[in-house]
Design a protein around this motif. Structure first.
Motif, short mmCIF file in Angstrom:
data_model
loop_
_atom_site.label_atom_id
_atom_site.label_comp_id
_atom_site.label_asym_id
_atom_site.label_seq_id
_atom_site.Cartn_x
_atom_site.Cartn_y
_atom_site.Cartn_z
N TYR A 186 33.62 38.62 41.73
CA TYR A 186 33.57 38.24 40.16
C TYR A 186 34.66 37.39 40.00
CZ TYR A 186 32.57 39.62 35.36
OH TYR A 186 32.20 39.65 34.02
N ASP A 187 34.01 35.99 39.43
CA ASP A 187 35.11 35.24 38.79
C ASP A 187 35.09 35.29 37.44
OD1 ASP A 187 36.61 32.87 37.99
OD2 ASP A 187 35.24 31.45 38.55
N LEU A 188 36.18 36.07 37.04
CA LEU A 188 36.43 36.44 35.54
C LEU A 188 36.91 35.38 34.79
CD1 LEU A 188 35.73 39.11 34.36
CD2 LEU A 188 38.03 40.00 35.19
N ARG B 155 30.69 33.30 32.21
CA ARG B 155 30.49 32.21 31.23
C ARG B 155 31.56 31.93 30.37
NH1 ARG B 155 25.25 34.32 30.24
NH2 ARG B 155 24.02 34.09 32.04
N SER B 156 32.60 31.52 30.80
CA SER B 156 33.87 31.54 29.93
C SER B 156 33.59 30.51 28.81
CB SER B 156 35.05 31.31 30.71
OG SER B 156 34.99 30.67 31.85
N ASN B 157 33.30 29.36 28.98
CA ASN B 157 33.42 28.43 27.97
C ASN B 157 32.11 27.97 27.27
OD1 ASN B 157 32.06 27.07 29.94
ND2 ASN B 157 33.54 25.25 30.18
N GLY C 298 49.23 22.85 27.25
CA GLY C 298 49.77 23.55 28.40
C GLY C 298 49.32 25.11 28.48
N ARG C 299 48.30 25.26 27.82
CA ARG C 299 47.67 26.65 27.96
C ARG C 299 48.66 27.71 27.48
NH1 ARG C 299 44.01 27.52 33.28
NH2 ARG C 299 42.42 26.18 32.76
N ALA C 300 48.99 28.81 28.05
CA ALA C 300 49.72 29.75 27.54
C ALA C 300 51.26 29.50 27.64
CB ALA C 300 49.43 30.99 28.44
N ASN D 169 46.06 28.41 41.04
CA ASN D 169 45.36 28.46 39.90
C ASN D 169 44.26 29.28 40.43
OD1 ASN D 169 43.73 26.56 41.34
ND2 ASN D 169 45.06 25.12 40.41
N ASN D 170 43.38 29.38 39.55
CA ASN D 170 41.99 30.31 39.73
C ASN D 170 41.09 29.37 40.61
OD1 ASN D 170 40.30 32.35 39.54
ND2 ASN D 170 39.27 31.53 37.92
N ALA D 171 41.08 28.07 40.37
CA ALA D 171 39.95 27.45 41.19
C ALA D 171 40.59 27.60 42.64
CB ALA D 171 40.37 25.93 40.84
N ALA D 172 41.58 27.44 42.91
CA ALA D 172 42.31 27.82 44.30
C ALA D 172 41.66 29.16 44.76
CB ALA D 172 43.65 27.74 44.49
N PHE E 147 40.94 35.36 38.53
CA PHE E 147 41.21 35.05 37.06
C PHE E 147 42.55 34.25 36.97
CE2 PHE E 147 44.34 38.32 36.21
CZ PHE E 147 44.18 39.48 37.11
N SER E 148 42.59 33.53 36.05
CA SER E 148 43.84 32.72 35.89
C SER E 148 44.96 33.46 35.25
CB SER E 148 43.57 31.57 34.94
OG SER E 148 42.72 30.69 35.30
N GLY E 149 46.22 33.12 35.66
CA GLY E 149 47.33 33.47 35.22
C GLY E 149 47.80 33.01 33.67
N ASP E 150 47.28 31.81 33.48
CA ASP E 150 47.73 31.17 32.11
C ASP E 150 46.66 31.20 31.15
OD1 ASP E 150 46.43 29.53 33.90
OD2 ASP E 150 47.58 27.76 33.15
N LYS E 151 45.74 31.86 31.26
CA LYS E 151 44.84 32.33 29.96
C LYS E 151 45.15 33.54 29.54
CE LYS E 151 41.09 29.60 32.21
NZ LYS E 151 39.61 29.64 32.84
N LEU E 152 44.04 34.53 29.52
CA LEU E 152 44.52 35.75 28.60
C LEU E 152 45.56 36.50 29.22
CD1 LEU E 152 40.98 36.71 27.45
CD2 LEU E 152 42.59 35.58 26.21
N GLU F 45 30.52 24.47 34.65
CA GLU F 45 31.59 23.66 35.02
C GLU F 45 32.64 24.07 33.89
OE1 GLU F 45 30.96 19.34 35.29
OE2 GLU F 45 32.28 19.09 33.48
N ILE F 46 33.80 23.92 34.24
CA ILE F 46 35.14 24.40 33.45
C ILE F 46 35.95 23.07 33.35
CG2 ILE F 46 37.09 25.87 33.25
CD1 ILE F 46 34.85 27.93 34.42
N GLY F 47 36.37 22.59 32.35
CA GLY F 47 37.77 21.66 32.38
C GLY F 47 37.18 20.42 32.86
C1 LIG Z 1 39.16 28.84 34.01
C2 LIG Z 1 38.21 29.27 34.97
C3 LIG Z 1 38.41 28.86 36.12
C4 LIG Z 1 39.64 27.70 36.47
O1 LIG Z 1 40.72 28.42 36.56
P1 LIG Z 1 41.95 27.57 36.60
O2 LIG Z 1 43.03 28.49 36.62
O3 LIG Z 1 41.91 26.50 35.60
O4 LIG Z 1 42.19 26.79 37.98
C5 LIG Z 1 37.45 29.25 36.99
N1 LIG Z 1 36.51 30.24 36.63
C6 LIG Z 1 36.30 30.41 35.45
C7 LIG Z 1 35.15 31.28 35.35
C8 LIG Z 1 37.19 29.81 34.45
O5 LIG Z 1 36.87 30.38 33.10
#
Ligand SMILES: *Cc1c(COP(=O)(O)O)cnc(C)c1O
Length: 475
Positions: free
Chosen positions: A266-268, A236-238, A105-107, A161-164, A300-305, A188-190
């Motif tokens: 910038y997709d952070l 390059r998050s992952n 469930g992330r954060a 979410n960040n994908a959207a 950016f995502s709300g449920d990451k950092l 590619e993420i997740g």
């Molecule tokens: C996690 C991430 C996404 C996807 O974000 P979600 O909130 O899971 O949809 C997109 N781009 C980057 C660079 C990410 O790290």
């Protein structure tokens, strides 16, 4: 034939009719709790299973192991009802040390954020109502104003979410035109979020440049033409690329974009809002800094950092954000009221960083003091040892997880348990399985013939429960 309830039934022919089982007084409570239809389904299910088993029964098997009494059937039906009415989403104690665990469930939310979601969920709210004017209000205004203040940006927008967020940005700013992206950033993420695929869905055309390990300013300059709509940079998050690598710094990229009148997107990914957290994990840029360096639109995502609810946050220049606000996809991507309430409460905490660090679990865990962690681990180890369970303190590392800061390891003391010498012996794998078997469920990891418990991701109020659970299994 009158049968006693405990009399064994050995052939399908002797199974009682459904109605008869339904009249049994042992089902009275269940009928109250679950309703007639559910109980009927459970009883039918139990009878069907019994019939099948009895039909398959071979002569080789003794009748005693494969026969049913009415009481057995009722017990089976009650077990099914219990199972069917238990939510599949259950609380787990996360002792893995992965602060953002993709599968858990992330954060976890700050208490005030969880309460805000709870209250928004069960009562009417001012979600789209302006109290002052007694009329319709803006659904996401409160959250967006907070984001503007916290990230020093002209405008903000919140989606699911960040994908959207990435899809909305590309569809709005680049449909039918080209977006320049370095090959080193086609991530590619997740398992399901892939930049080239999102690009295609958005109607924008991917213009790949450079190579996996190196991209130069010239690569960008050569690719820009009449068809170009934007430059996209992806964090390059992952993963990390090491060795002979080169990419174009954000400030240089901004200069190139602006010289050609293009927006720099910038997709952070993670979106760090805390300066202290950024100090700890330098590889995750601060939203504020990325904006100041010249990005025009950041998501950016709300449920990451950030440590809030699942959401996608877009910040940046007003004219771009306003165009996204008018895009029909926005309606499809909008957040629910509980999410918005939780996000607002989380962002309100950020107004006072010292409160944010204490109350937002992600920040509290990442910034946890090493001495405090050591004290927690050492008293946990002592308690296990007192019950003759062999355990000691190991130096290990926790990770942020979920693709955030892939290269960052947070030095951490962990509880290392050797289950093979405990009063009730077990193996590491067996112990991990036992911990997942009963409530409260515990997720941990094994290594070096030990089970490792990282207390960094265990809430202090879960600690005693965790200890009792271990003692119950091993002592
Ligand atoms: C996690 C991430 C996404 C996807 O974000 P979600 O909130 O899971 O949809 C997109 N781009 C980057 C660079 C990410 O790290």
């Amino acid at each position: 034939m009158i049968m006693s309830k405990s009399m064994k039934i050995n052939t399908p022919r002797d199974l009682p009719p459904v109605d008869e089982v339904m009249r049994d007084e042992k089902l009275a409570d269940a009928l109250q709790r679950h309703g007639h239809a559910m109980v009927l389904r459970a009883v039918r299910n139990a009878l069907d299973e019994a019939r099948e088993t009895l039909l398959m029964k071979s002569d080789a098997v003794t009748t005693s192991t494969l026969s049913y009494s009415v009481d057995d059937l009722i017990r089976k039906a009650l077990d099914k009802l219990e199972l069917w009415s238990t939510p599949l989403i259950q609380h787990v104690i996360n002792a893995t040390g992965a602060i953002l665990h993709s599968n858990l469930g992330r954060a976890p939310l700050a208490s005030v954020a969880a309460e805000a979601a709870y209250n928004a969920g069960r009562r009417y709210t001012t979600l789209e109502y302006n109290l002052e004017e007694g009329a319709r209000g803006e659904r996401t205004a409160a959250v967006e104003i907070l984001l503007q203040r916290l990230a020093s940006v002209e405008s903000a927008l919140v989606v699911n979410n960040n994908a959207a967020a990435v899809l909305l940005i590309l569809a709005t700013l680049a449909r039918g035109r080209e977006v320049v992206v370095s090959r080193g950033e086609l991530v590619e993420i997740g398992g399901s979020f892939r930049i080239p695929e999102i690009m295609e869905e958005s109607g924008a055309m991917l213009r790949e440049i450079g190579t996996t390990n190196k991209t130069h300013p010239d690569d960008y300059l050569r690719a820009i033409g009449d068809e170009t709509a934007a430059i996209l940079k992806v964090n390059r998050s992952n993963f990390r690329i090491e060795g002979f690598t080169e990419d174009v710094a954000l400030d240089k990229l901004a200069t190139i974009a602006h010289q050609h009148g293009l927006p720099l997107i910038y997709d952070l990914g993670s979106g760090c809002l805390s300066r202290e957290l950024h100090g700890l994990i330098r590889e995750e840029p601060l939203v504020l800094d990325a904006m100041a360096t010249g990005a025009d639109v950041i998501c950016f995502s709300g449920d990451k950092l950030l440590g809030g609810p699942q959401s996608g946050i877009i910040v940046g220049r007003r004219r771009y954000i306003e165009a996204m606000r008018r895009h029909p996809l926005l309606r499809a991507f909008r957040c629910d009221k509980m999410t918005l309430a939780a996000l607002e409460a989380t962002l309100l905490l950020y107004l006072n960083p010292s409160r944010a660090h204490k109350e937002i679990p992600l920040l509290a865990m990442a910034l946890a003091d090493k001495d405090v962690l050591e004290k927690r681990v050492s008293s946990f180890v002592n308690a296990l040892n007192e019950a003759d369970v062999p355990a000691s303190m190991y130096s290990e590392s926790s990770i942020v997880g979920c693709g955030s800061a892939p290269g960052c390891k947070l030095a951490t003391p962990v509880v290392a348990i050797d289950p093979s010498c405990a009063p009730r012996r077990s193996t590491p794998d067996e112990l991990l399985r036992q911990l997942r078997e009963e409530k409260p469920f515990v997720i941990a990891r094994a290594g070096n013939g030990r089970v490792m418990l990282d207390l960094r991701t265990v809430f202090p109020e879960e600690e005693d429960t965790l200890l009792q659970r271990l003692l119950h299994i091993l002592a």
